[in-house]
Design a protein around this motif. Structure first.
Motif: not given
Length: 410
Positions: A98-108, A150-153, A155-164
């Motif tokens: 979960f992100t800082k605004d408690k939204q669920l995202v896919c991360r290991h 993920t809880s540092d940022i 959801l909107a900020e998370f979506k600006t990232l690139c996966g590597k």
């Protein structure tokens, strides 16, 4: 045999469930399975797998995409999931954080953004990391470090990232050097800018192909209740709610957790989803824990658990001859208790010419080439009777599953 029984069960589940009309896909396994088969020691299994070299490939419930196809694609990205789907995985995993605004995202992991994304290369977001980047200092021997969650940022900020590709260079003296740490048995060829996904977006993508889901509720790194109000149970319920909102039949969902209390919560609060809840059993990681994990399996069954999932090293051992791979005490006890077994994670060990690693630790004496992974998979499928296996390169398992007729979609 147990495998055949599970095959029949899987086909029944598929025919009974209501699926949207899936996108048509031509499953392709590429050349890696053929390389592995040719690398095998001579014998009946090699001959059998060679006999399937020109067989048409189909998606299989025996195959679970572990984070997508992270052997070559940035994990938990759209590109990684699409590669896994193309390779025939019948079930796709989204590890849920979960992100800082408690939204669920896919991360290991809740705190892996510094190794799986480009967050450190974005100064405005890097400044928000729990532990900002500290470069290595050759003079003192200090290694480079960072921790970004993920809880540092938001959801909107998370979506600006690139996966590597997951990895880091502990000797890096700059952010660029630190981020360039992809293990040598993987590749950066498809790691230009992986598309990170929310949990809801992963549901929509996987559903469009009519496949199954196995979301893992990641153990929080931050203290719970988060921000004083967001409890572990709310987190567990939120995961289920996103499948309900998307109108996904519970029979298509295999929710997972390493936290035993999460499974107990789903059994009580969401019994339809709990029918396929997967308990990821990490207690097996120590010798004492392995004994205790084995002993508690009958009680888990009594408590309503249906599926257990240890790492696959815990399911095999060497027989008295020190040459033959056989089911472990844990595997035998799980079957005796009436529990189904799912296991992880295939294609995560790199090169096997020196006995393998964590996943092969109990049988390392008989592991000496990459092709040996098919020997182990055959024992897991036919002797242990696993229901499915996670793989970092689903095509490898898809080839085996098709050759052996395991749990195929109609």
């Amino acid at each position: 045999m147990r495998v055949l029984a599970l095959t029949t069960l899987a086909i029944g589940l598929v025919s009974a469930a209501t699926y949207p009309k899936p996108k048509k896909i031509n499953v392709q396994v590429g050349d890696r399975p053929y390389y592995l088969v040719e690398d095998m020691d001579a014998g009946a299994l090699k001959q059998k797998l060679q006999s399937c070299s020109e067989k048409d490939q189909r998606q299989s419930d025996f195959v679970i995409a572990h984070r997508g196809a992270p052997l070559q694609y940035p994990e938990h990205t759209k590109e990684s999931y699409l590669a896994a789907i193309r390779q025939g995985a019948g079930t796709i995993e989204c590890d849920v954080a979960f992100t800082k605004d408690k939204q669920l995202v896919c991360r290991h992991d809740q705190c892996d953004l510094h190794t799986t994304t480009n967050i450190l290369a974005i100064p405005s977001l890097a400044a928000k990391c729990t532990k900002p980047f500290v470069p290595a200092n050759p003079a003192t021997g200090t290694r480079a470090s960072a921790q970004c969650c993920t809880s540092d940022i938001t959801l909107a900020e998370f979506k600006t990232l690139c996966g590597k590709m997951d990895g880091f260079n502990p000797l890096g003296t700059t952010v660029a050097e630190y981020m360039a740490g992809t293990p040598k048995f993987r590749t950066d060829l498809y790691s230009t800018c992986g598309t990170v996904l929310t949990h809801a977006e992963s549901i929509k993508l996987i559903d469009s192909y009519g496949l199954k889901f196995t979301p893992e509720l990641k153990t929080p790194v931050v203290q719970m209740p988060y921000q004083g109000t967001y409890t572990q149970q709310q987190y567990a319920q939120q995961l289920i709610n996103e499948y309900k909102k998307a109108k996904i039949d519970p029979s298509r969902v295999f929710p997972q957790s390493f936290l035993i209390d999460d499974i107990y919560y789903w059994i009580k609060a969401e019994p339809k989803f709990a029918k396929q809840a997967v308990f990821l059993d990490a207690l097996v990681d120590t010798p004492a824990g392995y004994v205790n994990a084995t002993a508690r399996l009958p009680q888990l069954k009594k408590d309503g658990f249906k599926i257990v999932a240890p790492a696959f090293f815990a399911l095999t051992k060497l027989a008295a001859d020190n040459k033959t791979i056989v089911p472990s005490e844990y595997a035998v006890a799980a079957t005796k208790a009436g529990l189904d077994i799912i296991t992880w994670s295939f294609e995560r060990s790199g090169f096997l010419n020196k006995g393998g690693d964590y996943y092969y630790q109990y049988i390392s004496k008989v592991i000496n080439n990459d092709g040996d992974m098919y020997t182990v998979l055959d024992v897991l499928a036919k002797k242990v009777g696993i229901r499915a296996i996670f793989s970092d390169w689903p095509a490898t398992v898809t080839y085996y599953a098709n050759c052996m007729g395991l749990m195929l979609f109609n």
